[in-house]
Design an enzyme around this catalytic site. Sequence first.
Site, PDB file in Angstrom:
ATOM      1  N   GLU A  91     -13.325  12.117  14.997  1.00  0.00           N
ATOM      2  CA  GLU A  91     -13.988  10.982  14.362  1.00  0.00           C
ATOM      3  C   GLU A  91     -13.006  10.236  13.455  1.00  0.00           C
ATOM      4  OE1 GLU A  91     -18.666  12.031  14.335  1.00  0.00           O
ATOM      5  OE2 GLU A  91     -17.556  12.888  12.664  1.00  0.00           O
ATOM      6  N   CYS A 104      -9.825   5.817   7.685  1.00  0.00           N
ATOM      7  CA  CYS A 104      -9.712   7.256   7.403  1.00  0.00           C
ATOM      8  C   CYS A 104      -9.524   7.959   8.741  1.00  0.00           C
ATOM      9  CB  CYS A 104     -10.979   7.737   6.695  1.00  0.00           C
ATOM     10  SG  CYS A 104     -10.987   9.517   6.402  1.00  0.00           S
ATOM     11  N   CYS A 111     -10.354  22.065  12.353  1.00  0.00           N
ATOM     12  CA  CYS A 111      -9.449  22.419  11.261  1.00  0.00           C
ATOM     13  C   CYS A 111      -9.445  23.932  11.085  1.00  0.00           C
ATOM     14  CB  CYS A 111      -9.880  21.747   9.959  1.00  0.00           C
ATOM     15  SG  CYS A 111      -8.717  22.050   8.604  1.00  0.00           S
ATOM     16  N   CYS A 115     -12.534  25.315   4.692  1.00  0.00           N
ATOM     17  CA  CYS A 115     -13.205  25.008   3.414  1.00  0.00           C
ATOM     18  C   CYS A 115     -14.714  25.091   3.639  1.00  0.00           C
ATOM     19  CB  CYS A 115     -12.803  23.622   2.929  1.00  0.00           C
ATOM     20  SG  CYS A 115     -11.015  23.433   2.783  1.00  0.00           S
ATOM     21  N   CYS A 118     -17.136  21.985   4.113  1.00  0.00           N
ATOM     22  CA  CYS A 118     -16.662  20.902   4.972  1.00  0.00           C
ATOM     23  C   CYS A 118     -17.124  21.115   6.413  1.00  0.00           C
ATOM     24  CB  CYS A 118     -15.127  20.849   4.907  1.00  0.00           C
ATOM     25  SG  CYS A 118     -14.403  19.749   6.137  1.00  0.00           S
ATOM     26  N   GLY A 163      -9.178  17.666   9.880  1.00  0.00           N
ATOM     27  CA  GLY A 163      -7.910  18.379   9.953  1.00  0.00           C
ATOM     28  C   GLY A 163      -7.114  18.370   8.666  1.00  0.00           C
ATOM     29  N   GLU A 164      -6.154  19.282   8.621  1.00  0.00           N
ATOM     30  CA  GLU A 164      -5.231  19.400   7.483  1.00  0.00           C
ATOM     31  C   GLU A 164      -3.896  18.771   7.921  1.00  0.00           C
ATOM     32  OE1 GLU A 164      -4.632  20.550   4.131  1.00  0.00           O
ATOM     33  OE2 GLU A 164      -2.750  19.667   4.849  1.00  0.00           O
ATOM     34  N   SER A 195      -4.014  13.616   2.249  1.00  0.00           N
ATOM     35  CA  SER A 195      -4.768  14.583   1.451  1.00  0.00           C
ATOM     36  C   SER A 195      -4.591  15.978   2.030  1.00  0.00           C
ATOM     37  CB  SER A 195      -6.253  14.201   1.462  1.00  0.00           C
ATOM     38  OG  SER A 195      -7.008  15.186   0.812  1.00  0.00           O
ATOM     39  N   SER A 218      -6.427  18.662  -2.851  1.00  0.00           N
ATOM     40  CA  SER A 218      -7.811  19.075  -3.088  1.00  0.00           C
ATOM     41  C   SER A 218      -7.807  20.365  -3.901  1.00  0.00           C
ATOM     42  CB  SER A 218      -8.522  19.309  -1.750  1.00  0.00           C
ATOM     43  OG  SER A 218      -8.554  18.112  -1.011  1.00  0.00           O
ATOM     44  N   LEU A 219      -8.288  20.289  -5.126  1.00  0.00           N
ATOM     45  CA  LEU A 219      -8.267  21.467  -6.005  1.00  0.00           C
ATOM     46  C   LEU A 219      -9.610  22.203  -5.996  1.00  0.00           C
ATOM     47  CD1 LEU A 219      -6.496  20.682  -9.405  1.00  0.00           C
ATOM     48  CD2 LEU A 219      -5.843  22.375  -7.680  1.00  0.00           C
ATOM     49  N   ASN A 294     -20.741  15.982  -0.636  1.00  0.00           N
ATOM     50  CA  ASN A 294     -21.537  15.401   0.440  1.00  0.00           C
ATOM     51  C   ASN A 294     -22.195  16.526   1.244  1.00  0.00           C
ATOM     52  OD1 ASN A 294     -20.929  12.676  -0.134  1.00  0.00           O
ATOM     53  ND2 ASN A 294     -18.899  12.963   0.784  1.00  0.00           N
ATOM     54  N   CYS A 338     -16.702  12.152   2.790  1.00  0.00           N
ATOM     55  CA  CYS A 338     -15.689  13.221   2.698  1.00  0.00           C
ATOM     56  C   CYS A 338     -16.310  14.553   3.085  1.00  0.00           C
ATOM     57  CB  CYS A 338     -15.187  13.322   1.261  1.00  0.00           C
ATOM     58  SG  CYS A 338     -13.939  12.138   0.888  1.00  0.00           S
TER      59      CYS A 338
HETATM   60  S1  SF4 Z   1     -11.620  19.848   3.696  1.00  0.00           S
HETATM   61 FE1  SF4 Z   1      -9.851  19.254   4.977  1.00  0.00          FE
HETATM   62  S2  SF4 Z   1      -8.579  21.115   5.009  1.00  0.00           S
HETATM   63 FE2  SF4 Z   1     -10.614  21.780   4.343  1.00  0.00          FE
HETATM   64  S3  SF4 Z   1     -11.664  22.385   6.224  1.00  0.00           S
HETATM   65 FE3  SF4 Z   1     -12.173  20.219   5.854  1.00  0.00          FE
HETATM   66  S4  SF4 Z   1     -10.694  19.077   7.062  1.00  0.00           S
HETATM   67 FE4  SF4 Z   1      -9.882  21.166   6.842  1.00  0.00          FE
END
Ligand code: SF4
Length: 345
Positions: A91, A104, A111, A115, A118, A163-164, A195, A218-219, A294, A338
């Site tokens: 997406e 974005c 990923c 997290c 997410c 993704g990272e 990010s 991202s903390l 979110n 996000c």
């Molecule tokens: S926040 Fe980013 S790094 Fe973490 S699982 Fe989602 S996409 Fe991956």
Amino acid sequence: MTDLYGLTRPELNALVESWGFSPDHAASLWRHLYLGLASSLGDLREVPARVRSRLEAETRVGDLPVRLETASSDGFTRKFLLELADGARIETVLMRFTGRATACVSSQAGCAMGCVFCATGQMGFGRQLSAGEIVSQVVRAARVLLAAREPKRLRNVVFMGMGEPLHNYDAVMRAVDILRDPSGLALGAGRITLSTVGVVPGIRRMADEARPIHLAVSLHSADQEERALLVPAARRWPLDELMDACRHFCSALGRRIFFEWALIEGRNDTADHAHAVGRLIRGLPAHVNLIPLNPTAGYPGAPSRGEAARRFQRVLADDYGLPSTVRQRRGIDIGAGCGQLAAPA
Ligand code: SF4
């Protein structure tokens, strides 16, 4: 077949010259791709038939078909479900603001970082995207703006989709080089933000290679144990190593870092949490982006209320001199906020 959207301009020049053709033909092709926002070789008329037939035989324009397009009820956000050549889906989101727009983009299908809040992390890892597949997402967004007669509005690209990006470093940086090219999309100084969840080797490499893009980290927690519960990748790259890498980035490049904090009601949004992050990043040139959580199907947490966000900001500003912003909530009704991207089959 070589994906033309995956080549930098020097590589495109070298390819065309290796066939014995003039660099002018490479320049025509580059304009076709990035000023014409081409989805195929289609109406490329500026090159002779012999160049064109070689292009058709050995290359492709890696356009990604749209399988679903949704628009938020306020009309400011559009989300595209795109299909890759092997059937994988990703997406991409286009956000309009007054006088500008931001794309974005995704850097991976799925990923591996996991997290917990997410939707992409909840689906697991699919595969890496190529540089061409990343660039093609931006071209798609630019094409939408062109069709709406707003071609100059694409001001920013953020690697905050699926993704990272530092887990796909080479393809992402190749895409950045292509996006920044001044004779193409020209997304130059300060217009691209990456990010990361805190991939320490990638942050250090960005600093050592002096990559000219903004870094957002991202903390979500200033406590190692608590952070590892939210962001499992923190077990591999603990907070102290992450902060060392951030200090290295700032001192090597003389640049600030954006720190992102998903505000989760009752979990990381109290004044004590704000003091903890203030102490952690004090002394760094930093800006804190607060993002009320979110909703996603796989995580029960709720977004913090406005008063909690304002209290958090007051502590950061008054006690630590740290600027912060509460991110506007955009596209939540279409799952484009996000942490919400998930690419349904
Ligand atoms: S926040 Fe980013 S790094 Fe973490 S699982 Fe989602 S996409 Fe991956």
